[in-house]
Structures are given as C-alpha cells and as structure tokens.
Scaffold this motif. Structure first.
Motif, PDB file in Angstrom:
ATOM      1  N   GLU A   1      -9.791  -1.687   4.992  1.00 11.48           N
ATOM      2  CA  GLU A   1      -8.934  -1.217   4.502  1.00 11.48           C
ATOM      3  C   GLU A   1      -7.514  -1.245   3.188  1.00 11.48           C
ATOM      4  O   GLU A   1      -7.340  -0.770   2.313  1.00 11.48           O
ATOM      5  CB  GLU A   1      -7.964  -0.314   5.832  1.00 11.48           C
ATOM      6  N   TYR A   2      -7.146  -2.321   3.337  1.00  8.77           N
ATOM      7  CA  TYR A   2      -6.082  -2.974   2.353  1.00  8.77           C
ATOM      8  C   TYR A   2      -6.530  -2.924   0.916  1.00  8.77           C
ATOM      9  O   TYR A   2      -6.369  -2.215   0.059  1.00  8.77           O
ATOM     10  CB  TYR A   2      -5.706  -3.911   2.317  1.00  8.77           C
TER      11      TYR A   2
ATOM     12  N   PRO B   1       0.795  -1.178  -0.315  1.00 11.55           N
ATOM     13  CA  PRO B   1       0.458   0.108   0.290  1.00 11.55           C
ATOM     14  C   PRO B   1       0.682   1.659  -0.181  1.00 11.55           C
ATOM     15  O   PRO B   1       1.975   1.429   0.368  1.00 11.55           O
ATOM     16  CB  PRO B   1      -0.654  -0.085   1.286  1.00 11.55           C
ATOM     17  N   GLN B   2       0.208   2.742  -0.071  1.00 10.25           N
ATOM     18  CA  GLN B   2       0.595   3.645  -0.954  1.00 10.25           C
ATOM     19  C   GLN B   2       1.398   4.075   1.041  1.00 10.25           C
ATOM     20  O   GLN B   2       1.989   4.465   1.163  1.00 10.25           O
ATOM     21  CB  GLN B   2      -0.189   4.428  -0.845  1.00 10.25           C
ATOM     22  N   SER B   3       0.738   3.581   2.192  1.00 11.07           N
ATOM     23  CA  SER B   3       0.914   4.067   3.594  1.00 11.07           C
ATOM     24  C   SER B   3       1.949   3.112   4.267  1.00 11.07           C
ATOM     25  O   SER B   3       2.303   3.473   5.075  1.00 11.07           O
ATOM     26  CB  SER B   3      -0.102   4.207   4.125  1.00 11.07           C
TER      27      SER B   3
ATOM     28  N   ASP C   1      -7.036   0.260  -0.201  1.00 12.07           N
ATOM     29  CA  ASP C   1      -6.638   0.679  -1.172  1.00 12.07           C
ATOM     30  C   ASP C   1      -5.910  -0.024  -2.682  1.00 12.07           C
ATOM     31  O   ASP C   1      -5.446   0.930  -3.725  1.00 12.07           O
ATOM     32  CB  ASP C   1      -5.209   0.483  -0.219  1.00 12.07           C
TER      33      ASP C   1
ATOM     34  N   ASN D   1      -3.760   2.968  -4.701  1.00 10.83           N
ATOM     35  CA  ASN D   1      -3.358   3.510  -4.000  1.00 10.83           C
ATOM     36  C   ASN D   1      -1.893   2.967  -3.403  1.00 10.83           C
ATOM     37  O   ASN D   1      -2.196   2.245  -2.250  1.00 10.83           O
ATOM     38  CB  ASN D   1      -3.724   3.695  -2.702  1.00 10.83           C
TER      39      ASN D   1
END
Length: 873
Positions: free
Chosen positions: A431-432, A290-292, A435, A440
């Motif tokens: 949440e993933y 993920p981008q995070s 994304d 994302n």
C-alpha cells in the motif's frame, strides 16, 4: 504505538496558555517572586505567569487561539470577573506591579484553574468583604470560615460558575473549585518542591509575554486524567523522566509556539537520555511519509559514535545486551557477517515511526552506505518480490536504535532511494509503495506545509500530530468530558488546528524543547474570505483587474460555458455575457478603458467596461489565435498583433486591416506573444525562425536557427547600450541572442531537460533582465546577461503551469506558481522568500494585488467549489 496520545498533553498545555487571557490586562513591571508558588499543591499540572503591561494587553487582545482553546463562554465569564475585580479602583493599588500566576489542577472529569495574585501591600482582611460587596454587587456573596481562613464565594446563579476567593499570606487565591483553595491553605497538604520552583524562575524569560512551567512527573497523571485507555508508546518514552521544563511564548496569531529549556533526572535507564549529549540536526525522513499519516515520531542523530556508546550502556541497563550479543555471535558463525563491522555501517542517522489514520504502523530508517547495503543485503534479508525484503534475523532495528523500534522484531522492508520502509505486514508496504508512486505524501498537504514553515526541521526528536487524520483516534482515547470539548466546534476550536508537535534537541546533557500548535486562524490568508462569487460552471481564466471609471475598477473572468463575468470589488455582478469561444491568453485594456481579447472561435472582441461592444466588434478572423494579442504603437498608430499559428494577424483599433500590413505567413508556429519596441516588431517560431519587421510591415531580417526546436516565449534584451536583441531558449536549454546584425551568441543553461518551462520577469520597458526556469519540481530564477542564479526552490510535485507575475511597485514583481496536483499556490518575492500566508489551497491561475484604486491587497483565487474567493492580505 498510539503516538497520537501526546495530543492530550498538548491540548492541556494550550488550554493553560489560553486561561490567562482575561487576567493579563494589568499595568506594571514584572518583578520576580518565589513565595506565591510555594503554596501550590504538589499535583499541579502546569503553571503560567505573565507580564502585567500594555504590551501584553495588545498581544493577547487578538490572539484568537486562546479563545479557541479555553472556550468562548469561559472567556466571557473571566472577562466579567476581571473587569469587576482586578480592574476595580479599590484593588488596583494592591495588584499593580505584581506577577500573576495561573496554575492548573486535576478535578474529577475536569481540569480546574487556580489564580494566584500576590498583593504589593497587606490588605486588612476586614476590608475584603466590603470591597467585594462594592465591586461584585451583581453577585450573591457568601463566606465560609475554615482552617482559620475566610473563603468568599461569588454566585451569579449560573450552574458550576461559583467563583471562590481566599486571601492567604498577602496573596489572593481564586478558583471555581473550592477544593483547590483548601489544598492551598492546608499546611499539611503536599506542595511543589523548592528546586522545581527555582528552575521555573531561573528559566522564566522577562522578554516573553507568557511563560509556562511543567513538571515531567505529571506526564503520567495528565495522561491518566484525560485518557480512558492505556498510554501509548510516546508517553511511555517520557514516563519517569524526572525533571521539569520551562517554556516561553513566541507570539504568532496563527500558531501557539512555546520554546525553552528542559532538564531531566539523568536516569541512565531512560531512553530519552541517549539524546542529551546529541545536538539538533536536520530531519529529512518526513519527506517519505504517506499522506495518510496521522502522527509520527522522528529521531535524528548528530554524533553516531556517542549514540552507539550510549545505546550500548542503555541496553546493558535494560538487560538486553547479552541476548543481542549471543544472537549476533550466531550470525557471525553461520554467515560470517559482523553486526558491528558489516551491518551497523549500512544504516544512517535517522529513524522514525509513523501511525496512519487506520492506526497501521510504518517505520523508516535512513541508509548511510548504499554500496554496503547492496553487498550484504542477501546475507541479512530474503528477497520477497520486486524491491520488497524481509530480515532473516530478529531484533536488528532494535539493536541499531533501541526502544522505539522494538516492536519491529523481524519486519518486511521496502527500499526507496536511500531509505528503508519497515512494516510488520507485507500488505502495508504494498500500500505504501502505491502511495509513493502516486506521490500521495504528507509533504503534499497544505496543513503540513504550514506546520513545516513554522516548526522547521532541526531537532533530535520530533513528535507530530495531524488533527484532521488523527481526530477519530483522539476521540477514542479521550474520556467523555474531554472528548466533548474536543468535538465542540461552536465553543472550542480544536478542530481548527492543522497540527500539534513537540521538538526536542540535546543541549550538553540537558534539552531544548519546543511545542507548536498551528492554527487555521480567521486572520490567516485563505481562512475567511471578504466575499465569494459563485459560478454556474468551472472558471477557465485567471481573474484580471481593469479600470471601470475614474473612481472604480472591476474583475473580469470567464467560465466554462464561455460566459464572461464582470465583478465589482465588493464581489457583486456588474454584468455578464456569453462570448463566442474560449478566451485565449489574457485580455488587454487600452487607454480609453476599452478591453481587447481574442477567443478560440476566431473572434476578436473590443468592448467598454460596461460590456458594450464597440462599433465593428466582435469580428471574425481567418485563423484561430494561439496567444494573447499585443497592443503596440507602431509608426505613431496603435495596432493589434495577434499570434495565430503560422500567421501573424494585424488589425487597427477599429478592427480594420492596416493598409501597409498584410497578414504574415511565417515558417512555423509563433511562440506566444509578439514583441513591439521602437517601431519594430519581433516574432519567433517554434522551428527556429526569428523575424524583425518595420513599422510598415516590411521584413527587415530573418534569422534561422537550424536543427533546434523552441517551445517557450521569447524576450527582448539589451546586450549593449541602445541595442536590442531577441533572446530565445531551445528545448535543449541552449540560449540564443539574436540582434539581426552580428553572429548569434549561444550559451548552455542549467539544468538540462526538454521539459523546462521558461518565462521572463516583466519590465516597464519590456526589456527582460531575469528569467524563471521550471524543470519538473525545481524552480530557478537567473539573471539573463550574467546567468547568475538568484534563487531556487524545490516543490514536492511537478509544476506544469507557467508562472504568473504580479506588480509590486516600479519594476518589482512577485512570482506566482501553482502546484496543480495538490491544489496549492505559492507567491515568492524577488529574493525567493515565500510571501507570508502562502502556500494556500487554490486552483492554478490566481490574482494578487489591489482590486480597486484604494483597496487593500487581495488574493483572488478559485477553489474546487467553482467559487471566486477574495482574501484580504
């Protein structure tokens, strides 16, 4: 997991490399010597050595990474000492042609450096004080006798900057720490082992400007010295590893790159040893992160059978095997599912752990056999919702891959393509999943693209840290003094690193290892602009460069309120004026330097480089233009051809309608620009009508391709000598060659798809030879006549903008492509290689080339702050 804790070790390695900068300016050839290293204390974190020649001087002179890491004030202090001492005429004969070493040692709340400088001939100790008085006259010099040696101290009156020197066994030892010198000259103080020193010398490259030696046993001490918290999982993987590493510097002004060999103590209980007999292989799981992502630890297996056997032995060493065997025997009895025959073959050669910016953890595992996963999924997991599952039994990830996945006892998992995403909490996977659907991803960030370009993707183990998303975690882990340096943007540059990473690959029982620190160099494209030009509103056209006079050029752009700006090559405003409507397509410059353009408010403009309208302009048109005007010589006269929906508008350069031409009504909307060649005009429409007109506007021939739709530009090609044809591609990716004489020639292109964007490389004769096909994320360039593939590239986001072309010599063009969703622009050469420095952050529609007759090459681009940036390249 705290993978980010490895940043402490990486920062430390980087600081050492920086430390040698101002002491690397001596001439002479490198000669090997072991003796100076035998005096170094056992608690030596790292050792560096460097070649003393002009090449080293030139390499390090502009290596700004060193200044960012060691601190600019420290650099200035060392520069003064170097100039006064090592460069002094009295000292030069003794230190030329010797190896210089810089080692680093723990001090309370600090890491101190020790400079080791052997002399080529013995110096009379009585002459040293005289030399120092002469060379360092601006310092207060004191001396102290201890352990039968004389330590000289140079004090300039600045706190914590007293420099201490001792001459011991024909070697100068110098440091800001007097305590380190005592350890050096004290024979009872433990020193480095001879085996460790031998390994360093054996792996010290004579072709490298800088070499670094690191004893693995120091990992725990370094982490304890820098950190205020318990070490994380990554450090635990390397604890008690034994052995040492020797790295050599590969020079790159926007990255610190260290690569070399590592040996271990071959302790069977150590997890890392499972990879010693693997070899580097492709790692692909990062495409799903993920981008995070703040950091990740990724593993790849080249020999699954060897890994399985080694893992089995490791589990025995850990006393974990009996428990696992009992558990899987129970699964066999209750469900008739064999771990070895049914479960293990499902899973692939890659696995990874990801720590996100909020410190939440995910794990990723590749799937080797999706059919077998489908067959046994219901036997090993429970369906929760959508594509979300949870393992029915604990320890499956641990039994498959070992220690890194031990914390995922009975995780939830999400199936995406041929990978499984694991988490200990269902909400993390939800949440993933969001994304993933929104794309994302880490791979869509500029920083990762720069890192990926430098470090590559082949290894057995990769640890990666993103500075921007992990800085808060790092701040919390470091002790106050080290945290202060990490945060200090004025004196240090740690925040200007995109990332740090370590890559490790097995090598016949040993390891190859590399460290990468990717830096936002002020010399890198896109970092520091020569100038910027600020608009009041969002710019809506690409920068175009035109001639202004015999000695200068200028840049033309329009912003959202329809103001057109003329900008000098130095970034100042020449003039601005509001046009009626938005510029459609591109402006064209004539031989008299006047500029012709059209707007969507049915206006045709012609003005000089100073912004003054020529007589008769601007003028209204009957229809709205749909693409750029084409200026072509027809019948000995220049005419302006303007596509306007289903009409072809024609004007003279005076803005009049030519007598022999009437505005042409066509069947269908004109496809982009009009082609003019050899007194003939060629037009194509979206519903398959293709026209050939003569110089007087008479229709020579119309070809109709029924049941086809077109939405891409046409091109002129030369299928035979002195013969020309229109080349067009419909939405089914079928190409048509239309020569208006013979039967149509067709050819089906690949890839198929109704969303393809197709354009053609320009040519000085306006005859196309190559085309670019953009199909969602895929870009392919092909020859037209033979349909040969020249190069292809896959992006992480769908490409929705047509490419741009920038001339680079006769008939040589660079290909510019914008990835709109992640604000990145790319530049490719004709062989498909990405031009150095790209991609960079910018909005679509940019310019690459000269901005004045004798200027350097520049990138002109707009960013989200509504400024035009001029970056010299």
């Amino acid at each position: 997991m705290r993978n980010t804790i490895i940043i402490t070790v990486l920062l430390f390695v980087a600081i050492i490399g920086a430390s040698i900068y101002y002491f690397a300016n001596l001439d002479g050839d490198k000669k090997e010597t072991l003796r100076p290293l035998t005096f170094l204390p056992k608690e030596t974190f790292l050792i560096t050595t460097f070649q003393n020649n002009a090449t080293t001087d030139n390499i390090f002179k502009d290596f700004e990474i060193f200044g960012a890491l060691v601190g600019r004030q420290e650099f200035e202090q060392w520069q003064t000492l170097k100039a006064k001492l090592l460069r002094h005429a009295a000292m030069q004969p003794y230190v030329n042609d010797v190896d210089l070493y810089v080692s680093f040692h723990p001090e309370k709340d600090a890491i101190t450096s020790l400079f080791t400088i052997p002399t080529s001939a013995r110096i009379d100790t009585s002459a040293i004080r005289s030399f120092l008085d002469n060379a360092a006259s601006t310092y207060t010099i004191t001396q102290k006798d201890t352990l039968e040696h004389r330590i000289y101290s140079l004090d300039k009156g600045v706190k914590d900057s007293v420099f201490h020197i001792v001459y011991h066994e024909d070697i100068f030892f110098a440091s800001f720490s007097e305590r380190i010198l005592y350890q050096v000259i004290d024979k009872q103080s433990p020193k480095l082992g001879r085996d460790q020193i031998d390994y360093f010398i054996d792996n010290n490259s004579r072709n490298s400007p800088l070499s670094i030696y690191f004893v693995h046993e120091q990992i725990s001490q370094i982490a304890e010295h820098l950190m205020r918290r318990k070490t994380g999982d990554f450090i635990e993987l390397f604890k008690n590893l034994g052995g040492q590493s020797a790295w050599n510097l590969s020079f790159k002004n926007d990255a610190l790159i260290l690569s070399g060999e590592s040996e271990t103590a071959h302790r069977k209980e150590h997890y890392i040893e499972l990879f010693a007999n693997q070899h580097k292989t492709s790692q692909t799981l990062y495409n799903y992160f993920p981008q995070s992502t703040a950091s990740y630890l990724s593993f790849a297996i080249s020999d699954p059978d060897r890994f399985r056997n080694d893992l089995f032995s490791w589990l025995e060493q850990q006393k974990e095997l009996p428990r696992l065997q009992a558990q899987f025997a129970e699964i066999k009895r209750s469900k008739d599912v064999s771990f070895e025959e049914d479960i293990r073959p499902i899973f692939g050669k890659e696995f990874a752990l990801v720590e996100q910016s909020n410190q939440a953890q995910l794990a990723f595992i590749s799937v080797a056999d999706s059919n077998q996963l489908d067959a046994f999924l219901s036997s090993i997991a429970t369906h929760i919702s959508d594509s979300l599952y949870r393992f029915d039994h604990s320890n499956i990830p641990f039994a498959l891959y070992g220690d890194p996945l031990k914390s995922f006892q009975r995780p939830y998992f999400l199936r995406i393509a041929n990978i499984l995403v694991l988490a200990n909490y269902e909400s993390l996977l939800s949440e993933y999943q969001r994304d993933w659907r929104r794309v994302n991803l880490l791979t869509n960030t500029l920083g990762f693209k720069n890192s990926e370009r430098i470090q590559g993707n082949e290894a057995n183990i990769t640890c990666f840290i993103r500075t921007s998303t992990s800085s808060s975690i790092i701040n919390n882990l470091l002790k106050p003094d080290f945290r202060e340096s990490f945060r200090d943007k004025k004196d240090f540059g740690y925040q200007d690193f995109y990332s740090w990473s370590i890559q490790i690959a097995g090598n016949n029982g040993h390891f190859q290892s590399s460290i990468y620190g990717v830096y936002k160099s002020k010399n890198a494209l896109g970092s520091v602009a020569d100038w910027t030009y600020e608009f009041d509103h969002r710019p809506i056209t690409a920068p175009q460069v035109f001639e202004h006079s015999d000695t200068s050029q200028f840049i033309l752009m329009q912003e959202q309120d329809h103001t057109v700006h003329a900008i000098s090559p130095a970034g100042s405003k020449l003039w601005s004026t509001v046009f009626h409507g938005r510029v459609v397509g591109e402006a064209q410059q004539l031989e008299d330097r006047s500029i012709v353009l059209v707007t969507d408010r049915n206006r045709l403009y012609r003005f000089d480089p100073d912004g003054n309208s020529l007589p008769g302009f601007s003028l209204g048109m009957d229809n709205e233009p749909t693409y750029s005007p084409t200026i072509g010589d027809v019948g000995g006269k220049p005419l302006i051809f303007i596509p306007a929906g289903q009409k072809l508008l024609v004007f003279t350069l005076d803005g009049k309608k030519p007598e022999s031409w009437n505005h042409k009504n066509l069947e269908g909307k004109i496809l982009f620009d009009v082609k003019v060649h050899n007194d003939q005009i060629f037009v194509g429409t979206e519903n398959g009508h293709f026209y050939q007109f003569d110089a007087q506007g008479n229709l020579l021939k119309e070809e109709i391709i029924a049941d086809s739709h077109f939405n891409n530009p046409i091109a002129l090609i030369r299928p035979e000598q002195n013969q020309y044809a229109v080349y067009a591609i419909d939405t089914a990716n079928v190409s048509f060659t239309i020569d208006f004489r013979d039967e149509l020639k067709t050819y089906r292109l690949e890839p198929d798809g109704h969303r393809s964007l197709i354009s053609f490389f320009p040519n000085t004769e306006d005859i196309a030879h190559r085309m670019v096909i953009i199909n969602q994320k895929h870009v392919l360039t092909k020859g037209i006549q033979d349909s040969s593939a020249l190069f292809d590239f896959t992006f992480t986001q769908e490409i929705t903008d047509r490419p741009q072309y920038f001339a680079e010599g006769p008939n040589n063009y660079l290909l510019g492509i914008a990835s709109r969703r992640n604000y990145l622009v790319y530049l490719f050469d004709e062989k498909g290689s990405i031009r150095d420095g790209f991609p960079i952050e910018a909005l679509p529609d940019f310019y690459y080339g000269k901005i004045d007759y004798n200027s350097a090459t520049y990138l002109l681009c707009v960013r989200r702050d509504r400024k035009l940036y001029a970056f010299k390249h």
